[in-house]
Design a protein around this motif. Structure first.
Motif, PDB file in Angstrom:
ATOM      1  N   ALA A 149      -6.682   7.799 -25.710  1.00  0.00           N
ATOM      2  CA  ALA A 149      -6.773   7.834 -24.246  1.00  0.00           C
ATOM      3  C   ALA A 149      -7.297   9.183 -23.765  1.00  0.00           C
ATOM      4  CB  ALA A 149      -5.416   7.520 -23.626  1.00  0.00           C
ATOM      5  N   ALA A 150      -6.872  10.267 -24.396  1.00  0.00           N
ATOM      6  CA  ALA A 150      -7.365  11.599 -24.029  1.00  0.00           C
ATOM      7  C   ALA A 150      -8.858  11.727 -24.329  1.00  0.00           C
ATOM      8  CB  ALA A 150      -6.582  12.683 -24.769  1.00  0.00           C
ATOM      9  N   MET A 151      -9.301  11.103 -25.393  1.00  0.00           N
ATOM     10  CA  MET A 151     -10.717  11.125 -25.753  1.00  0.00           C
ATOM     11  C   MET A 151     -11.555  10.470 -24.658  1.00  0.00           C
ATOM     12  SD  MET A 151     -12.566  12.133 -28.356  1.00  0.00           S
ATOM     13  CE  MET A 151     -14.269  11.809 -28.712  1.00  0.00           C
ATOM     14  N   GLY A 152     -11.014   9.446 -24.021  1.00  0.00           N
ATOM     15  CA  GLY A 152     -11.718   8.754 -22.949  1.00  0.00           C
ATOM     16  C   GLY A 152     -11.653   9.465 -21.614  1.00  0.00           C
ATOM     17  N   ASP A 153     -10.975  10.600 -21.582  1.00  0.00           N
ATOM     18  CA  ASP A 153     -10.773  11.368 -20.347  1.00  0.00           C
ATOM     19  C   ASP A 153     -11.346  12.773 -20.514  1.00  0.00           C
ATOM     20  OD1 ASP A 153      -9.839  12.480 -17.982  1.00  0.00           O
ATOM     21  OD2 ASP A 153      -7.759  12.617 -18.663  1.00  0.00           O
ATOM     22  N   PRO A 154     -12.682  12.878 -20.682  1.00  0.00           N
ATOM     23  CA  PRO A 154     -13.258  14.202 -20.955  1.00  0.00           C
ATOM     24  C   PRO A 154     -13.059  15.204 -19.813  1.00  0.00           C
ATOM     25  CG  PRO A 154     -15.002  12.586 -20.631  1.00  0.00           C
ATOM     26  CD  PRO A 154     -13.697  11.840 -20.667  1.00  0.00           C
ATOM     27  N   GLU A 155     -12.854  14.712 -18.598  1.00  0.00           N
ATOM     28  CA  GLU A 155     -12.619  15.625 -17.473  1.00  0.00           C
ATOM     29  C   GLU A 155     -11.181  16.110 -17.441  1.00  0.00           C
ATOM     30  OE1 GLU A 155     -14.117  12.469 -16.754  1.00  0.00           O
ATOM     31  OE2 GLU A 155     -16.089  13.375 -16.988  1.00  0.00           O
ATOM     32  N   GLY A 156     -10.298  15.450 -18.162  1.00  0.00           N
ATOM     33  CA  GLY A 156      -8.903  15.844 -18.190  1.00  0.00           C
ATOM     34  C   GLY A 156      -8.163  15.573 -16.889  1.00  0.00           C
ATOM     35  N   ASP A 157      -8.648  14.596 -16.114  1.00  0.00           N
ATOM     36  CA  ASP A 157      -8.034  14.295 -14.817  1.00  0.00           C
ATOM     37  C   ASP A 157      -7.056  13.129 -14.855  1.00  0.00           C
ATOM     38  OD1 ASP A 157      -9.791  12.169 -15.117  1.00  0.00           O
ATOM     39  OD2 ASP A 157     -10.939  12.593 -13.293  1.00  0.00           O
TER      40      ASP A 157
ATOM     41  N   SER B 177     -17.414   3.676 -18.669  1.00  0.00           N
ATOM     42  CA  SER B 177     -18.427   4.027 -19.679  1.00  0.00           C
ATOM     43  C   SER B 177     -17.796   4.643 -20.933  1.00  0.00           C
ATOM     44  CB  SER B 177     -19.472   4.968 -19.080  1.00  0.00           C
ATOM     45  OG  SER B 177     -18.865   6.154 -18.596  1.00  0.00           O
ATOM     46  N   GLU B 178     -16.837   5.542 -20.755  1.00  0.00           N
ATOM     47  CA  GLU B 178     -16.178   6.147 -21.925  1.00  0.00           C
ATOM     48  C   GLU B 178     -15.307   5.118 -22.653  1.00  0.00           C
ATOM     49  OE1 GLU B 178     -17.600   9.598 -19.723  1.00  0.00           O
ATOM     50  OE2 GLU B 178     -16.367   7.954 -19.011  1.00  0.00           O
ATOM     51  N   PHE B 179     -14.614   4.300 -21.887  1.00  0.00           N
ATOM     52  CA  PHE B 179     -13.775   3.259 -22.473  1.00  0.00           C
ATOM     53  C   PHE B 179     -14.623   2.349 -23.367  1.00  0.00           C
ATOM     54  CE2 PHE B 179     -11.648  -0.891 -22.381  1.00  0.00           C
ATOM     55  CZ  PHE B 179     -10.327  -0.553 -22.631  1.00  0.00           C
ATOM     56  N   ILE B 180     -15.737   1.883 -22.818  1.00  0.00           N
ATOM     57  CA  ILE B 180     -16.615   0.986 -23.574  1.00  0.00           C
ATOM     58  C   ILE B 180     -17.172   1.685 -24.811  1.00  0.00           C
ATOM     59  CG2 ILE B 180     -18.838  -0.232 -23.498  1.00  0.00           C
ATOM     60  CD1 ILE B 180     -18.087  -0.993 -20.580  1.00  0.00           C
TER      61      ILE B 180
ATOM     62  N   ARG C 275     -12.346   3.330 -12.763  1.00  0.00           N
ATOM     63  CA  ARG C 275     -11.597   4.102 -13.758  1.00  0.00           C
ATOM     64  C   ARG C 275     -10.199   3.498 -13.885  1.00  0.00           C
ATOM     65  NH1 ARG C 275     -11.013   9.806 -11.374  1.00  0.00           N
ATOM     66  NH2 ARG C 275      -9.994   8.500  -9.853  1.00  0.00           N
ATOM     67  N   ILE C 276      -9.622   3.697 -15.059  1.00  0.00           N
ATOM     68  CA  ILE C 276      -8.224   3.324 -15.273  1.00  0.00           C
ATOM     69  C   ILE C 276      -7.451   4.583 -15.620  1.00  0.00           C
ATOM     70  CG2 ILE C 276      -8.725   0.959 -15.997  1.00  0.00           C
ATOM     71  CD1 ILE C 276      -8.281   1.944 -18.940  1.00  0.00           C
ATOM     72  N   ARG C 277      -6.167   4.533 -15.428  1.00  0.00           N
ATOM     73  CA  ARG C 277      -5.327   5.672 -15.805  1.00  0.00           C
ATOM     74  C   ARG C 277      -5.274   5.768 -17.333  1.00  0.00           C
ATOM     75  NH1 ARG C 277      -2.838   8.310 -12.149  1.00  0.00           N
ATOM     76  NH2 ARG C 277      -2.632   7.489 -10.044  1.00  0.00           N
ATOM     77  N   ALA C 278      -5.418   6.972 -17.836  1.00  0.00           N
ATOM     78  CA  ALA C 278      -5.327   7.190 -19.280  1.00  0.00           C
ATOM     79  C   ALA C 278      -3.963   6.723 -19.790  1.00  0.00           C
ATOM     80  CB  ALA C 278      -5.566   8.656 -19.615  1.00  0.00           C
ATOM     81  N   ALA C 279      -2.911   6.955 -19.011  1.00  0.00           N
ATOM     82  CA  ALA C 279      -1.565   6.539 -19.417  1.00  0.00           C
ATOM     83  C   ALA C 279      -1.453   5.022 -19.519  1.00  0.00           C
ATOM     84  CB  ALA C 279      -0.527   7.086 -18.437  1.00  0.00           C
ATOM     85  N   THR C 280      -2.147   4.313 -18.653  1.00  0.00           N
ATOM     86  CA  THR C 280      -2.146   2.842 -18.706  1.00  0.00           C
ATOM     87  C   THR C 280      -2.778   2.369 -20.004  1.00  0.00           C
ATOM     88  OG1 THR C 280      -2.243   2.680 -16.305  1.00  0.00           O
ATOM     89  CG2 THR C 280      -2.987   0.749 -17.542  1.00  0.00           C
ATOM     90  N   TRP C 281      -3.882   3.008 -20.388  1.00  0.00           N
ATOM     91  CA  TRP C 281      -4.528   2.633 -21.643  1.00  0.00           C
ATOM     92  C   TRP C 281      -3.632   2.951 -22.832  1.00  0.00           C
ATOM     93  CZ3 TRP C 281      -9.601   5.007 -23.967  1.00  0.00           C
ATOM     94  CH2 TRP C 281     -10.045   4.208 -25.012  1.00  0.00           C
ATOM     95  N   ALA C 282      -3.035   4.133 -22.840  1.00  0.00           N
ATOM     96  CA  ALA C 282      -2.146   4.506 -23.946  1.00  0.00           C
ATOM     97  C   ALA C 282      -0.992   3.506 -24.066  1.00  0.00           C
ATOM     98  CB  ALA C 282      -1.627   5.927 -23.753  1.00  0.00           C
ATOM     99  N   ASP C 283      -0.410   3.111 -22.937  1.00  0.00           N
ATOM    100  CA  ASP C 283       0.664   2.112 -22.972  1.00  0.00           C
ATOM    101  C   ASP C 283       0.153   0.773 -23.486  1.00  0.00           C
ATOM    102  OD1 ASP C 283       2.508   3.948 -22.011  1.00  0.00           O
ATOM    103  OD2 ASP C 283       2.394   3.222 -19.933  1.00  0.00           O
TER     104      ASP C 283
END
Length: 179
Positions: free
Chosen positions: A103-111, A117-120, A147-155
């Motif tokens: 999930a962090a990898m998909g969040d290069p901005e760290g927001d 696009s990153e998810f895909i 965009r989706i929340r990185a935490a949502t993807w991790a969960d």
């Protein structure tokens, strides 16, 4: 605990994708190859994030080898891998770190958000089908900025490995695939 049929399908799919060289077994080389492909998928990711993901792939492999390599041959057969769905607590730490790192990898901005696009890009690098990736992303409920929340993807990744779960967003990844 008896795993749901959806959980069994999810684990079979993950095995086939993690078998990066296609030889029918999981080996350290598969995790190295997968790590290289996935970290290359988001060039804008910070080096520390890429290193964390690489380490999580290594940790995932080490856990599998330690917990599942019943015959000590340094590789995991499909039958040995099925234990992931039968006793997921043995893998919680490895799955947690992998989920957070991906999930962090998909969040290069760290927001805290992952753009489509990153998810895909990441999910294609792992080997999932594009139409299933798109459906999964939509199931996570993207915001107006797509965009989706990185935490949502991790969960969602954690749920993917839970044997009692069915009807979860991750089930979209097995849609249309023959078992």
């Amino acid at each position: 605990m008896t795993p749901t049929s959806e959980a069994t399908d999810r684990v079979q799919l993950v095995f086939s994708l993690f078998d990066a060289d296609g030889n029918g077994y999981l080996e350290q080389a598969d995790f190295d190859l997968m790590s290289d492909r996935v970290t290359a998928a988001v060039p804008a990711a910070r080096d520390a994030v890429k290193e964390r993901l690489t380490a999580s792939f290594g940790g995932y492999w080490d856990t599998l080898r330690t917990e599942l390599d019943a015959n000590g041959d340094g590789r995991i057969s499909p039958e040995e891998f099925t234990s992931v769905v039968l006793d997921p607590q043995r893998f919680d730490t490895a799955v947690d770190e992998f989920a957070e790192a991906l999930a962090a990898m998909g969040d290069p901005e760290g927001d805290g958000f992952v753009a489509r696009s990153e998810f895909i890009a990441l999910m294609l690098a792992i080997g999932f089908e594009r139409s299933n990736i798109e459906t999964l992303f939509d199931a996570f409920g993207p915001d107006d900025g797509d965009r989706i929340r990185a935490a949502t993807w991790a969960d969602g990744i954690r749920d993917y490995y839970r044997p009692e779960k069915s009807g979860i967003p991750g089930d979209h990844l097995t849609a249309g695939l023959s078992g």
